[in-house]
Scaffold this active site. Structure first.
Site, mmCIF file in Angstrom:
data_model
loop_
_atom_site.group_PDB
_atom_site.id
_atom_site.type_symbol
_atom_site.label_atom_id
_atom_site.label_comp_id
_atom_site.label_asym_id
_atom_site.label_seq_id
_atom_site.Cartn_x
_atom_site.Cartn_y
_atom_site.Cartn_z
ATOM 1 C CB SER A 1 60.529 30.669 48.934
ATOM 2 O OG SER A 1 60.529 30.983 47.568
ATOM 3 C CE LYS B 1 58.199 29.139 46.610
ATOM 4 N NZ LYS B 1 59.491 28.917 45.911
ATOM 5 C CB VAL C 1 64.883 35.457 47.171
ATOM 6 C CG1 VAL C 1 65.418 34.247 46.445
ATOM 7 C CG2 VAL C 1 63.504 35.839 46.707
HETATM 8 N N1 GLN Z 1 58.944 35.061 44.719
HETATM 9 C C1 GLN Z 1 60.220 34.450 44.483
HETATM 10 C C2 GLN Z 1 60.326 33.871 43.085
HETATM 11 O O1 GLN Z 1 59.390 33.325 42.625
HETATM 12 C C3 GLN Z 1 60.442 33.394 45.510
HETATM 13 C C4 GLN Z 1 61.753 32.679 45.344
HETATM 14 C C5 GLN Z 1 62.413 32.379 46.659
HETATM 15 O O2 GLN Z 1 62.132 32.961 47.680
HETATM 16 N N2 GLN Z 1 63.385 31.491 46.602
HETATM 17 O O3 GLN Z 1 61.306 33.963 42.428
#
Ligand code: GLN
Length: 309
Positions: A64, A67, A261
């Protein structure tokens, strides 16, 4: 002011010795294979110098943290019109939550929860085939990091695609409200691949430098975005970058930050530094446990909190 390299060496030593390391994400099976003993940290300064400690050169799945870069791209492409698709308020809910989407007619609270980032991926896709959009994201990040060797980990992208039911639900739900323009599998293809980009702390800290430099990459001189947009992205990172742990991160660290994550965190000390920390073990909100602690110690010792030293 404390000597930066010795502070980094201290926080890396503490993190490497820590016994309570959090839990590695296992809902994406490929991420569960990562060694929880890893820890890296890198600080990029406005003059382009990067200071590192621990496993700062080892690539990890940015998840994430991507993003932040896709938000920057979507703002460049659609300007403030993009805010009709996604809000700017903290959600107070987990990153993959669906509950607010029904009440708010498919407009996600912010661009950093999964639903919001999927809406942003849909915006980036306009006028492109998925493959081109993915290429554009990768090129943008390589340019920011000044490093053409950055790649997408296809095993992580495949692993998440195979276990992507929750994200598919979010995308279909938004599409039912007319908030997604493209086919859901195209949008998810872009989203899963941006999350699967692999970078080291050194590369990530370098890539975030434009957010510490009022939208301008101080090392290359390129104006990536306007200073106003850089300020606003930092504001959204502070309020929303750690999901329902954003208040805690602001309280402890006091910097705009974005977690993933994979255990990475990008944090921005405006005018001072772009910082990347990585440790795969997560806390209950899905944020890197030792990464947050390391940033807390670093900002305290350097006097870098945006709320005062
Ligand atoms: N690719 C992960 C998901 O969509 C990203 C989530 C994250 O990094 N918090 O669940």
């Amino acid at each position: 002011m404390a000597d930066l390299q010795s502070v980094l060496d201290d926080v890396a030593r503490e993190a490497i010795e820590a016994t309570d390391r959090g839990a590695v994400a296992n809902y994406i099976p490929e991420l569960a294979k990562v060694d929880p003993g890893r820890f890296g940290i890198a600080v990029a300064l406005p003059d382009g110098q990067v200071h590192c400690a621990g496993d700062a050169q080892m690539a990890f799945s940015i998840q994430s943290v991507s993003k932040v870069f896709t938000l920057t791209m979507a703002l460049g492409k659609h300007g403030d019109n993009m805010w009709s698709r996604v809000g700017r308020e903290p959600s107070g809910n987990p990153f993959n939550s669906i509950v607010q989407l029904e009440q708010e007619q498919g407009r996600p609270r912010n661009p950093f929860i999964n639903a919001g980032a999927i809406a942003v991926a849909d915006l980036i896709l306009s006028g492109h085939q998925p493959r081109e959009a993915i290429g554009e994201i990768l090129r943008f990040i390589r340019d920011l990091a000044d490093d053409g060797s950055i790649t997408i980990d296809e095993r992580v992208a495949r692993s998440e695609t195979a276990h992507g039911d929750r994200n598919a639900s979010l995308a279909h739900f938004m599409k039912s409200f007319g908030c997604i323009d493209h086919p859901v599998d195209h949008v998810l293809g872009v989203y899963f691949h941006q999350c699967a980009i692999a970078m080291s702390c050194r590369q990530l800290a370098r890539a975030g430098l434009y957010l510490a430099g009022e939208g301008r990459d101080p090392a290359s001189g390129a104006q990536v975005i306007t200073s106003q947009r850089a300020r606003r992205i930092n504001a959204i990172m502070l309020m929303c970058g750690h999901y329902d742990g954003s208040g805690e991160f602001a309280y402890r660290v006091g910097l705009p930050g974005k977690s993933g994550v994979g255990g990475g965190i990008l944090a921005i000390a405006p005018g001072k530094a772009s910082i990347a920390a990585w440790s795969p073990g997560l806390d209950a909100a899905g944020n890197s446990k030792l990464g947050s602690t390391a940033l807390e110690h670093l900002t305290r010792r350097m006097g870098w909190s945006v709320f005062g030293s």
